[in-house]
Scaffold this active site. Sequence first.
Site, PDB file in Angstrom:
ATOM      1  N   GLY A   7       0.821  -1.198   0.000  1.00  0.00           N
ATOM      2  CA  GLY A   7       0.000   0.000   0.000  1.00  0.00           C
ATOM      3  C   GLY A   7       0.859   1.253   0.000  1.00  0.00           C
ATOM      4  O   GLY A   7       2.093   1.183   0.002  1.00  0.00           O
ATOM      5  N   ASP A   8       0.217   2.414  -0.048  1.00  0.00           N
ATOM      6  CA  ASP A   8       0.915   3.715  -0.019  1.00  0.00           C
ATOM      7  C   ASP A   8       1.846   3.887  -1.208  1.00  0.00           C
ATOM      8  O   ASP A   8       2.850   4.604  -1.127  1.00  0.00           O
ATOM      9  CB  ASP A   8       1.707   3.883   1.292  1.00  0.00           C
ATOM     10  CG  ASP A   8       0.877   3.622   2.526  1.00  0.00           C
ATOM     11  OD1 ASP A   8      -0.203   4.223   2.628  1.00  0.00           O
ATOM     12  OD2 ASP A   8       1.295   2.817   3.375  1.00  0.00           O
ATOM     13  N   LYS A  11      -1.086   5.426  -5.402  1.00  0.00           N
ATOM     14  CA  LYS A  11      -2.183   5.059  -6.290  1.00  0.00           C
ATOM     15  C   LYS A  11      -3.124   6.222  -6.566  1.00  0.00           C
ATOM     16  O   LYS A  11      -3.739   6.285  -7.632  1.00  0.00           O
ATOM     17  CB  LYS A  11      -2.966   3.888  -5.691  1.00  0.00           C
ATOM     18  CG  LYS A  11      -2.154   2.607  -5.527  1.00  0.00           C
ATOM     19  CD  LYS A  11      -3.000   1.450  -5.016  1.00  0.00           C
ATOM     20  CE  LYS A  11      -3.532   1.696  -3.617  1.00  0.00           C
ATOM     21  NZ  LYS A  11      -2.470   1.857  -2.593  1.00  0.00           N
ATOM     22  N   GLY A  35      -6.188   5.823   2.115  1.00  0.00           N
ATOM     23  CA  GLY A  35      -6.004   7.250   1.904  1.00  0.00           C
ATOM     24  C   GLY A  35      -5.299   7.502   0.594  1.00  0.00           C
ATOM     25  O   GLY A  35      -4.222   6.954   0.347  1.00  0.00           O
ATOM     26  N   HIS A  36      -5.921   8.282  -0.292  1.00  0.00           N
ATOM     27  CA  HIS A  36      -5.312   8.641  -1.563  1.00  0.00           C
ATOM     28  C   HIS A  36      -5.104  10.155  -1.598  1.00  0.00           C
ATOM     29  O   HIS A  36      -6.023  10.922  -1.324  1.00  0.00           O
ATOM     30  CB  HIS A  36      -6.199   8.230  -2.737  1.00  0.00           C
ATOM     31  CG  HIS A  36      -6.233   6.749  -2.960  1.00  0.00           C
ATOM     32  ND1 HIS A  36      -7.044   6.143  -3.885  1.00  0.00           N
ATOM     33  CD2 HIS A  36      -5.532   5.747  -2.380  1.00  0.00           C
ATOM     34  CE1 HIS A  36      -6.861   4.829  -3.867  1.00  0.00           C
ATOM     35  NE2 HIS A  36      -5.955   4.575  -2.950  1.00  0.00           N
ATOM     36  N   ARG A 137     -22.746 -12.474   9.046  1.00  0.00           N
ATOM     37  CA  ARG A 137     -24.101 -12.206   8.558  1.00  0.00           C
ATOM     38  C   ARG A 137     -24.952 -11.461   9.576  1.00  0.00           C
ATOM     39  O   ARG A 137     -26.172 -11.644   9.668  1.00  0.00           O
ATOM     40  CB  ARG A 137     -24.779 -13.515   8.116  1.00  0.00           C
ATOM     41  CG  ARG A 137     -24.158 -14.090   6.852  1.00  0.00           C
ATOM     42  CD  ARG A 137     -24.330 -15.578   6.743  1.00  0.00           C
ATOM     43  NE  ARG A 137     -23.519 -16.257   7.771  1.00  0.00           N
ATOM     44  CZ  ARG A 137     -23.454 -17.587   7.876  1.00  0.00           C
ATOM     45  NH1 ARG A 137     -24.130 -18.351   7.062  1.00  0.00           N
ATOM     46  NH2 ARG A 137     -22.711 -18.132   8.815  1.00  0.00           N
ATOM     47  N   GLN A 218      -5.192   0.031  -0.400  1.00  0.00           N
ATOM     48  CA  GLN A 218      -4.109  -0.759   0.205  1.00  0.00           C
ATOM     49  C   GLN A 218      -3.230  -1.376  -0.892  1.00  0.00           C
ATOM     50  O   GLN A 218      -3.032  -0.761  -1.920  1.00  0.00           O
ATOM     51  CB  GLN A 218      -4.673  -1.818   1.156  1.00  0.00           C
ATOM     52  CG  GLN A 218      -5.208  -1.282   2.464  1.00  0.00           C
ATOM     53  CD  GLN A 218      -6.671  -0.922   2.408  1.00  0.00           C
ATOM     54  OE1 GLN A 218      -7.475  -1.560   1.746  1.00  0.00           O
ATOM     55  NE2 GLN A 218      -7.049   0.122   3.122  1.00  0.00           N
TER      56      GLN A 218
END
Length: 441
Positions: A7-8, A11, A35-36, A137, A218
């Site tokens: 991740g990071d 992206k 977070g983007h 569920r 991620q």
Amino acid sequence: MIGAQWGDEGKGKITDLLSKSADVVVRYQGGVNAGHTVVVQGQTFKLHLIPSGILYPETDCIIGAGTVIDPKELIAELDRLEALNISASRLMISESAHVTMPYHRLIDQASEERRGNRKIGTTRRGIGPTYADKSERTGIRMTNLMSSETLQEQLNWAIEQKNVVLDKLYDLPPLDPKQVIEEYRAYAERLAPHVTDTSLRIYEAFRAKRNILFEGAQGTLLDLDHGTYPYVTSSNPVAGGACIGSGVGPTMIDRVIGVAKAYTTRVGEGPFPTELKGGVGAELCDRGAEFGTTTGRQRRCGWFDGVIGRYAVRINGLDCLAITKLDVLDSLDEIKVCVAYDLDGQKCHDLPGDSSQFARCTPIYETLPGWKQSTDHCRSLEDLPQQALDYLKFLADLMEVPIAIVSLGASRDQTIIVEDPIHGPKRALLTDKLSIEPART
């Protein structure tokens, strides 16, 4: 488009770039633990649930069924965009997406504290407990949130159960069902115009031959099934997760794009073979501004890991790569790349499936010369120093996948588009343009 590391990888910027060619952008898993960050004309946008395509006014943006939605955080994000005169009228939310409730956040925080030195390193935003209720569920979906009567019935029962857990297991005060129900009814009223059958909307776009971009949060090594378990997230960021999280068939997807930094970072706990503590690691952290968009936590930094890179290529079926933050390496005399691991005296070219074995892996490096000059101004391959070209070619050869995009900073214009990754041919996009073998030691 998926993350090819932990991740990071940057992206957000790449999604923003690709969204220019996309009619629809779909976020298919994760929650506010993602977070983007996107920088447009000097203005920084930090997005957590809303797809990065929201910055293009004609692009439809979809939050799919595989996501988990914290309504309070989503509304705050909408408010921030509206304050910047960015319309969210084209945002659609899956009626099947599950809702993060207050008890999910409380349990996540208390559970992580209780783990002590066995903690996972979660963002403590309630993501894992929300997915757990989904699997049991007993979760609440957006369609339930839209029905006042159903919401009251489900929450009365759920809070009664969760209050026992909060009290007996974590010694926390109980939640008031009436207060929670009133709060979430207000959220439902605000979000109702956006809630729909997003699987159908995506299928209609596909039938109309519109370009659809599926955006993962991620990264591959944080995948619940295929990551470095147990130090993973609670969903499936890999390419296959796009089908399940969006409600589409695999034959609808014809290209998979991976994003990787020119080095490696990791947030939270877990093994990290190429990690650098102090020295060059601190320099990478400083130059790369390596602090999490969601938590603000400092990221652990290390050399590029070709073993996990090849693993990401295999697990996702990558057609091409976007390499980000190449400029962070500008000042280094030499740059190392992990090409294999040493595992108990044996050379290992593939990622061990056993977490205890992975924890014992030490990197085997090849060393390349640095270029010792700024690349901030570079807008084509020809602008790059030869050593930087050699480094990129080395990565492409190591992972046996072409490089289509090279990012040299946070802004949209700080980018080299080697080949259109959506419409370009499936060939060695970067390698074909280079003929000089990289120097190795």
